[in-house]
Design a protein around this motif. Structure first.
Motif, PDB file in Angstrom:
ATOM      1  N   THR A 201       0.702   4.017  -2.798  1.00 22.22           N
ATOM      2  CA  THR A 201       0.412   5.577  -2.307  1.00 22.22           C
ATOM      3  C   THR A 201       1.341   6.369  -2.898  1.00 22.22           C
ATOM      4  O   THR A 201       1.244   7.463  -3.475  1.00 22.22           O
ATOM      5  CB  THR A 201       0.514   5.721  -0.890  1.00 22.22           C
ATOM      6  OG1 THR A 201      -0.503   4.675  -0.366  1.00 22.22           O
ATOM      7  CG2 THR A 201       0.160   7.134  -0.577  1.00 22.22           C
TER       8      THR A 201
ATOM      9  N   ILE B  26      -6.646   2.399  -3.728  1.00 25.51           N
ATOM     10  CA  ILE B  26      -5.808   1.274  -3.494  1.00 25.51           C
ATOM     11  C   ILE B  26      -6.781  -0.018  -3.206  1.00 25.51           C
ATOM     12  O   ILE B  26      -6.514  -0.946  -3.431  1.00 25.51           O
ATOM     13  CB  ILE B  26      -4.811   1.561  -2.440  1.00 25.51           C
ATOM     14  CG1 ILE B  26      -3.847   2.487  -2.751  1.00 25.51           C
ATOM     15  CG2 ILE B  26      -4.189   0.259  -1.864  1.00 25.51           C
ATOM     16  CD1 ILE B  26      -2.748   3.189  -1.799  1.00 25.51           C
ATOM     17  N   ASP B  27      -8.026   0.298  -2.434  1.00 21.68           N
ATOM     18  CA  ASP B  27      -8.938  -0.872  -2.203  1.00 21.68           C
ATOM     19  C   ASP B  27      -9.350  -1.184  -3.434  1.00 21.68           C
ATOM     20  O   ASP B  27      -9.615  -2.659  -3.552  1.00 21.68           O
ATOM     21  CB  ASP B  27      -9.957  -0.393  -1.180  1.00 21.68           C
ATOM     22  CG  ASP B  27      -9.544  -0.347   0.250  1.00 21.68           C
ATOM     23  OD1 ASP B  27      -8.589  -0.983   0.627  1.00 21.68           O
ATOM     24  OD2 ASP B  27      -9.938   0.466   0.995  1.00 21.68           O
TER      25      ASP B  27
ATOM     26  N   GLN C  66     -10.647  -6.290   5.862  1.00 16.00           N
ATOM     27  CA  GLN C  66      -9.563  -5.606   6.374  1.00 16.00           C
ATOM     28  C   GLN C  66      -9.614  -5.589   8.108  1.00 16.00           C
ATOM     29  O   GLN C  66     -10.746  -5.753   8.551  1.00 16.00           O
ATOM     30  CB  GLN C  66      -9.028  -4.297   5.882  1.00 16.00           C
ATOM     31  CG  GLN C  66      -9.039  -4.207   4.399  1.00 16.00           C
ATOM     32  CD  GLN C  66      -8.704  -3.018   3.762  1.00 16.00           C
ATOM     33  OE1 GLN C  66      -8.647  -2.153   4.507  1.00 16.00           O
ATOM     34  NE2 GLN C  66      -8.580  -3.184   2.530  1.00 16.00           N
TER      35      GLN C  66
ATOM     36  N   ASP D  97      -6.682   6.084  -0.487  1.00 14.23           N
ATOM     37  CA  ASP D  97      -6.863   4.800   0.011  1.00 14.23           C
ATOM     38  C   ASP D  97      -8.195   4.029  -0.588  1.00 14.23           C
ATOM     39  O   ASP D  97      -8.189   2.854  -0.783  1.00 14.23           O
ATOM     40  CB  ASP D  97      -7.484   4.806   1.644  1.00 14.23           C
ATOM     41  CG  ASP D  97      -6.296   5.133   2.444  1.00 14.23           C
ATOM     42  OD1 ASP D  97      -5.171   4.517   2.111  1.00 14.23           O
ATOM     43  OD2 ASP D  97      -6.214   5.744   3.356  1.00 14.23           O
TER      44      ASP D  97
ATOM     45  N   ARG E 169       1.074  -1.385  -0.095  1.00  5.91           N
ATOM     46  CA  ARG E 169      -0.028   0.089   0.054  1.00  5.91           C
ATOM     47  C   ARG E 169       1.031   1.046  -0.222  1.00  5.91           C
ATOM     48  O   ARG E 169       0.746   2.145  -0.655  1.00  5.91           O
ATOM     49  CB  ARG E 169      -1.196   0.092   1.175  1.00  5.91           C
ATOM     50  CG  ARG E 169      -1.996  -0.926   1.225  1.00  5.91           C
ATOM     51  CD  ARG E 169      -2.886  -0.940   2.438  1.00  5.91           C
ATOM     52  NE  ARG E 169      -4.116   0.172   2.013  1.00  5.91           N
ATOM     53  CZ  ARG E 169      -5.265  -0.103   1.659  1.00  5.91           C
ATOM     54  NH1 ARG E 169      -5.547  -1.190   1.134  1.00  5.91           N
ATOM     55  NH2 ARG E 169      -6.239   0.860   1.473  1.00  5.91           N
TER      56      ARG E 169
END
Lengths: 204, 204
Positions: free
Chosen positions: A140, A162-163, B175, A159, A136
């Motif tokens: 980023t 990325i998910d 998560q 975020d 991650r």
């Protein structure tokens, strides 16, 4: 070397490695619930006490086995992402990821990690820290650079992006009829392109 | 009613329901590998033979239990998507999805389904057909309409977009520290907005 516990033989790194390997294999084949300390000892070719002398529960042992298998070095480093050509970096990242995520081993481990997320959060915590978080951080860094380059919107929630990228991959490999490495390469290019991280080569 | 098998009592729908319920609970708690026909019988309050008379393996029984729990009606229908205001439909879809995906039950079932994907593909096949495919069809209808409305690019790969949307949700709920319903609502809005399916209200 003196064994401080006063009995038994000194600890043998090869024995530890064999136990960790057996634990990882059994976890992947049968899940946490289908694995016992006895089976791990048997597959590693050691006595049950040898296993219990080092790990008190199968959960601890499997967590360490997972930690050990996933903590591989990441290429590129966040420093590379600042210094080098972003498009070239991403071509490289996608190629490595396509090869890795198309393997049966990746698929099987991913399934078991997802499968343990609710029943054994301590396992997911290890995976999160050693496998997910470094990746991650890398994503980023790539997205921030792409924001400065203008291909990712400045107000994008990184975020969430990325998910979407990581979720797409984990979900795609667990579907019936998962892609081979060439299929994963196309899939990853489409995913990266969708978030603004990839542009097809001019000759394509 | 005559029992054609010539012995035992005629089949009782309540018994079947109790067995299916017990199978689903145990699958969620312990996974396929941690569940046995004996445990299912015990939890359902019936004899082991009663279970075996109807299902020959725990895998068949769990598959039917999963099929039964996930085949809920979908609102809206693909016809609605053509006829009604797309933004209103999506607001509704997101709200329902946020409430459902934030529940511990959804999280736990998702984990087990992902966890069984490689070891028990027959379970994933049932889940895919009865839970995933109808939802993918709905998402495709929404994305096609958004393509005509100009908010999703005409050359977008809709299957990849759907994998990104669905993957983001399944991955997010597994998560550590998963969001509550309000957090899921924000998350889903960001995901839908990213693919071009959601625009914030003017007053927001």
């Amino acid at each position: 070397m003196t064994d401080r516990r006063g009995r038994g033989r000194p600890r043998d790194p090869e024995t530890d490695a064999a136990i960790l390997r057996a634990a990882l294999e059994l976890f992947i084949e049968r899940g946490v619930e289908g694995t016992s300390m006895e089976q791990i000892a048997k597959r590693a070719g050691v006595g049950k006490l040898t296993v219990y002398r080092r790990w008190s529960t199968k959960e601890d042992l499997i967590a360490q086995a997972v930690e050990q298998t996933v903590s591989a070095d990441l290429v590129p480093s966040p420093g590379d992402i600042e210094a080098l050509d972003l498009h070239e970096i991403i071509e490289g990242v996608i190629e490595v990821a396509a090869r890795m995520t198309a393997t049966p081993a990746f698929r099987a481990l991913t399934a078991r990690m997802m499968g343990s997320a609710v029943s054994h959060p301590e396992l997911m915590a290890v995976y999160w820290k050693h496998h997910i978080l470094p990746r991650r951080d890398l994503a980023t860094a790539m997205l921030r650079r792409a924001q400065r380059d203008g291909t990712v919107p400045p107000d994008a929630d990184l975020d969430v992006l990325i998910d979407m990228m990581a979720g797409a991959v984990t979900w795609r490999v667990l579907q019936p009829d998962p892609p081979d490495a060439a299929g994963m390469l196309d899939f990853l290019k489409a995913v990266y392109r969708q978030v603004g991280l990839y542009r097809p080569s001019p000759e394509a």
